[in-house]
Design a protein around this motif. Structure first.
Motif, mmCIF file in Angstrom:
data_model
loop_
_atom_site.group_PDB
_atom_site.id
_atom_site.type_symbol
_atom_site.label_atom_id
_atom_site.label_comp_id
_atom_site.label_asym_id
_atom_site.label_seq_id
_atom_site.Cartn_x
_atom_site.Cartn_y
_atom_site.Cartn_z
ATOM 1 N N SER A 46 -4.352 -53.270 -76.490
ATOM 2 C CA SER A 46 -5.005 -52.573 -76.545
ATOM 3 C C SER A 46 -4.036 -51.211 -75.631
ATOM 4 N N PRO A 47 -4.940 -49.975 -75.202
ATOM 5 C CA PRO A 47 -4.091 -49.048 -74.493
ATOM 6 C C PRO A 47 -4.591 -49.388 -72.759
ATOM 7 N N LEU A 48 -4.098 -48.705 -72.085
ATOM 8 C CA LEU A 48 -3.509 -48.440 -70.356
ATOM 9 C C LEU A 48 -4.999 -48.050 -70.178
ATOM 10 N N VAL A 49 -5.991 -48.584 -69.628
ATOM 11 C CA VAL A 49 -7.140 -48.399 -69.067
ATOM 12 C C VAL A 49 -6.563 -47.564 -67.753
ATOM 13 N N LEU A 50 -7.263 -46.598 -67.132
ATOM 14 C CA LEU A 50 -7.647 -45.782 -65.880
ATOM 15 C C LEU A 50 -9.218 -46.705 -65.720
ATOM 16 N N ARG A 51 -10.030 -46.902 -64.661
ATOM 17 C CA ARG A 51 -10.911 -48.085 -65.069
ATOM 18 C C ARG A 51 -11.340 -47.224 -63.596
ATOM 19 N N GLY A 52 -12.035 -45.481 -63.685
ATOM 20 C CA GLY A 52 -12.860 -46.052 -61.924
ATOM 21 C C GLY A 52 -13.965 -45.958 -62.539
ATOM 22 N N GLY A 53 -15.639 -45.219 -62.440
ATOM 23 C CA GLY A 53 -16.700 -45.280 -62.410
ATOM 24 C C GLY A 53 -17.607 -43.811 -62.340
ATOM 25 N N TYR A 54 -19.004 -44.389 -61.609
ATOM 26 C CA TYR A 54 -19.414 -43.448 -62.022
ATOM 27 C C TYR A 54 -20.465 -42.971 -60.582
ATOM 28 N N SER A 55 -20.438 -41.818 -59.284
ATOM 29 C CA SER A 55 -21.297 -41.446 -58.980
ATOM 30 C C SER A 55 -22.384 -40.519 -59.231
ATOM 31 N N ASP A 56 -23.764 -41.433 -58.128
ATOM 32 C CA ASP A 56 -25.140 -40.314 -58.894
ATOM 33 C C ASP A 56 -25.142 -39.433 -58.433
ATOM 34 N N VAL A 57 -25.346 -38.091 -58.341
ATOM 35 C CA VAL A 57 -25.131 -37.086 -58.248
ATOM 36 C C VAL A 57 -26.291 -36.960 -57.295
ATOM 37 N N LEU A 58 -27.843 -36.682 -58.808
ATOM 38 C CA LEU A 58 -28.979 -36.990 -58.405
ATOM 39 C C LEU A 58 -30.271 -36.889 -59.887
ATOM 40 N N THR A 59 -31.181 -38.385 -59.355
ATOM 41 C CA THR A 59 -31.476 -38.254 -60.398
ATOM 42 C C THR A 59 -33.237 -37.300 -60.832
ATOM 43 N N VAL A 60 -33.328 -36.720 -62.043
ATOM 44 C CA VAL A 60 -33.677 -36.078 -62.340
ATOM 45 C C VAL A 60 -35.089 -36.319 -63.162
ATOM 46 N N THR A 61 -36.162 -35.994 -62.915
ATOM 47 C CA THR A 61 -37.669 -35.694 -64.205
ATOM 48 C C THR A 61 -37.381 -35.122 -65.363
ATOM 49 N N ALA A 62 -38.320 -35.255 -66.476
ATOM 50 C CA ALA A 62 -38.222 -33.947 -67.380
ATOM 51 C C ALA A 62 -39.512 -33.016 -66.286
ATOM 52 N N ALA A 63 -39.270 -32.724 -67.081
ATOM 53 C CA ALA A 63 -40.502 -31.550 -66.185
ATOM 54 C C ALA A 63 -41.424 -31.151 -67.599
ATOM 55 N N VAL A 64 -40.765 -30.870 -68.414
ATOM 56 C CA VAL A 64 -41.463 -30.504 -70.419
ATOM 57 C C VAL A 64 -40.338 -31.576 -71.679
ATOM 58 N N GLY A 65 -41.149 -31.308 -72.262
ATOM 59 C CA GLY A 65 -40.506 -31.856 -73.764
ATOM 60 C C GLY A 65 -39.286 -30.889 -74.198
ATOM 61 N N SER A 66 -37.844 -31.290 -74.915
ATOM 62 C CA SER A 66 -37.118 -30.571 -75.705
ATOM 63 C C SER A 66 -36.911 -31.706 -76.521
ATOM 64 N N GLY A 67 -35.754 -30.819 -77.663
ATOM 65 C CA GLY A 67 -35.235 -31.359 -77.939
ATOM 66 C C GLY A 67 -33.920 -31.899 -77.827
ATOM 67 N N GLY A 68 -33.654 -32.270 -77.191
ATOM 68 C CA GLY A 68 -32.199 -32.853 -76.667
ATOM 69 C C GLY A 68 -31.560 -31.706 -76.202
ATOM 70 N N ASP A 69 -32.107 -30.712 -76.564
ATOM 71 C CA ASP A 69 -30.016 -29.626 -76.344
ATOM 72 C C ASP A 69 -30.464 -29.365 -74.856
ATOM 73 N N TRP A 70 -31.423 -29.348 -74.554
ATOM 74 C CA TRP A 70 -31.435 -29.231 -72.967
ATOM 75 C C TRP A 70 -32.751 -29.741 -72.238
ATOM 76 N N VAL A 71 -32.594 -30.022 -70.775
ATOM 77 C CA VAL A 71 -33.276 -30.679 -70.668
ATOM 78 C C VAL A 71 -33.982 -29.588 -69.202
ATOM 79 N N ASP A 72 -35.272 -29.387 -69.120
ATOM 80 C CA ASP A 72 -35.760 -29.114 -67.509
ATOM 81 C C ASP A 72 -36.818 -29.233 -66.771
ATOM 82 N N THR A 73 -35.787 -29.554 -65.847
ATOM 83 C CA THR A 73 -36.408 -30.150 -64.295
ATOM 84 C C THR A 73 -36.699 -29.881 -63.659
ATOM 85 N N SER A 74 -37.336 -30.952 -62.543
ATOM 86 C CA SER A 74 -38.757 -29.852 -61.153
ATOM 87 C C SER A 74 -37.815 -30.094 -60.280
#
Length: 503
Positions: free
Chosen positions: A74-102
């Motif tokens: 398999s190809p070489l993998v350079l594996r880091g990871g993910y830092s959580d910048v901010l947890t957010v909550t959806a203020a209203v519903g949407s179709g998923g192309d955007w998320v309104d947060t509070s």
């Protein structure tokens, strides 16, 4: 027996360079240079370099990635990871192309290039991660996170987390990445940011990289994608990199990654910097650019699945081509550079140039420029593209170039017949400075029947209109006309420039 090579790197707990170490989990190395030095020239199974979250200096100027050999490699993998910048909550519903947060008011486009991951809710698979194309403050004070692809139905109260790479490689020299492997993919980068020192860049030679939540960040340097190299944002096939997040898919386990649409972010602190694809180079997948010039020429190809370009003009030059590809993601079929409700976007290109031997400064900021015989071709459907706020033309075809923006008949699997395509070109924000599209100096443009009435479904900001500029909708060597006229009758002039409906 297939190899299972894992080299662990940890700035805090790894051994010094001078001390012998196997680089395993219990005895990691300290530096990125040492880790790359431990990589064998070839392997017959898996090979990974796994970084603990941190920033790693890289002194070497060349990294050879080795060669996978045999069907189980398999190809070489350079594996880091993910830092959580901010947890957010959806203020209203949407179709998923955007998320309104509070989260309240934050700076515009603060989160461009980061990734939004779903934590809860039935609208989509948990763990789904999508590139963020930008953020704005709504009139009610909430913050809208615009996404490059749909994250699935969103309901008020559902939670998400904004993420970015947690490993940064800092080359002190221009970094040359090379491989002799002839496979279609030979490198996977997960949660990796590469940020060369000031004045240094990155060169890809025969390296075809899949990128999940990756960044290339330039202070003052260049990126070359050269000699059949590829940068692809997003990893759709989880089997390429086992263990990639939460894996599930319609064809069974390990057939799709929930992070398949978490792409690559390429940015710079000096807007004159550029990324150049040449000689078989490809830029594809889910791509985000900011404050950088994108150049495609000399046998290279630009094939985005989704695109966000902020003050990042796209230049298709001599020998370069931009195309729209047909892709299948789950039960949905996509063509073009985006979708009808969530188009690819080039916006706010603000570029000026001084005329030689004068003190005059003139605008040169086109959103999409096709020059000197470059071409755009969309044979399978419309190029869904939103271009606005560019200081000169939204799209400029110049000096013998050509552009086919949809309109080509295509086969409908639902209707079982050939149907007409559309153009899909709109301007949802401020009009471009001169023309929506300007066709000049012997260039040709083919557009679809919706050119005069293209719209975006209501999920997008109100006021969407067909591609336009402040001087006119479409220009023929700087002479203004409008899309209605072009649809009724082809336009051409004595310079050989033409624009017409693609029949």
């Amino acid at each position: 027996m297939p190899d299972n090579i894992r080299i662990y790197v940890d700035n805090k707990y790894g051994r010094d360079e001078e001390r012998p170490t196997a680089g395993n989990l219990g005895d990691p190395v300290r530096t990125a240079d040492r880790a790359f030095g431990l990589l064998p020239c070839c392997w017959r199974g898996a090979a990974e370099i796994i970084f603990s979250p941190d920033s790693y200096a890289l002194a070497r100027s060349a990294v050879y990635f080795g060669t996978p050999i045999g069907p189980e490699a398999s190809p070489l993998v350079l594996r880091g990871g993910y830092s959580d910048v901010l947890t957010v909550t959806a203020a209203v519903g949407s179709g998923g192309d955007w998320v309104d947060t509070s989260i309240g008011r934050v700076g515009p486009d603060l989160y461009i290039g980061k990734v939004l991951k779903r934590l809860s809710g039935p609208g989509s698979d948990l763990g789904t991660a999508i590139s963020i194309r930008g953020n704005v403050t709504n009139p009610d004070g909430t913050t809208r996170l615009a996404l490059q692809r749909s994250i699935g139905e969103v309901r008020a109260g559902e939670s998400f987390v904004i993420q970015e790479p947690n490993v940064t490689l800092v080359p002190s020299n221009t970094l040359n990445l090379t491989s002799h492997d002839g496979r279609s993919i030979n490198l996977t980068m997960i949660g990796i940011k590469i940020a060369p020192a000031t004045g240094k860049g990155i060169n890809f030679f025969n390296v075809r990289a899949l990128c999940d939540t990756c960044e290339l960040s330039l202070a003052d340097g260049l990126v070359f994608v050269h000699s059949n190299s590829r940068i692809q944002g997003g990893i759709g096939d989880a089997t390429i990199s086992p263990g990639l997040g939460d894996l599930r898919g319609p064809a069974g386990p390990n057939t799709r990654s929930s992070r398949a649409q978490a792409g690559v972010f390429i940015t710079s602190r000096a807007p004159a910097n550029f990324i150049s694809a040449v000689r078989g180079g490809i830029l594809t997948g889910h791509l985000t650019f900011k404050d950088i010039v994108v150049q495609v020429s000399q046998g290279a190809t630009f094939v985005p699945k989704s695109l966000e370009a902020l003050n990042a003009p796209i230049h298709i030059l001599a020998g370069g081509e931009a195309v729209a590809e047909r892709s299948i993601e789950g039960a949905r079929v996509y063509t073009g550079w985006g979708t009808e409700s969530n188009k690819a976007r080039i916006r706010n290109v603000d570029r000026w140039e001084e005329i030689p031997n004068t003190s005059d400064i003139v605008p040169v900021g086109d959103g999409l420029r096709v020059l000197n015989g470059g071409s755009i071709n969309s044979p399978l459907g419309p190029i869904h593209l939103d271009v606005y706020g560019c200081i000169r033309d939204g799209i400029r075809l110049d000096v013998g170039s050509s552009g086919s923006f949809g309109g080509t008949p295509m086969f409908s699997s639902e209707l079982y017949e050939w149907t007409g395509g559309e153009t899909g070109l709109v301007t949802t924000g401020p009009p471009n400075g001169y023309f929506g599209m300007n066709v000049r100096n012997g260039s040709r443009a083919f557009i679809g029947s919706d050119a005069a009435n293209a719209t975006v479904p209501s999920a997008s900001p109100p006021g969407a209109r067909p591609l336009r500029g402040s001087v006119g909708e479409v220009g023929l060597d700087d002479i203004a006309t409008n899309w209605n006229v072009v649809i009724e009758s082809p336009r051409s002039n004595n310079k050989g420039s033409s624009v017409c409906l693609n029949r």
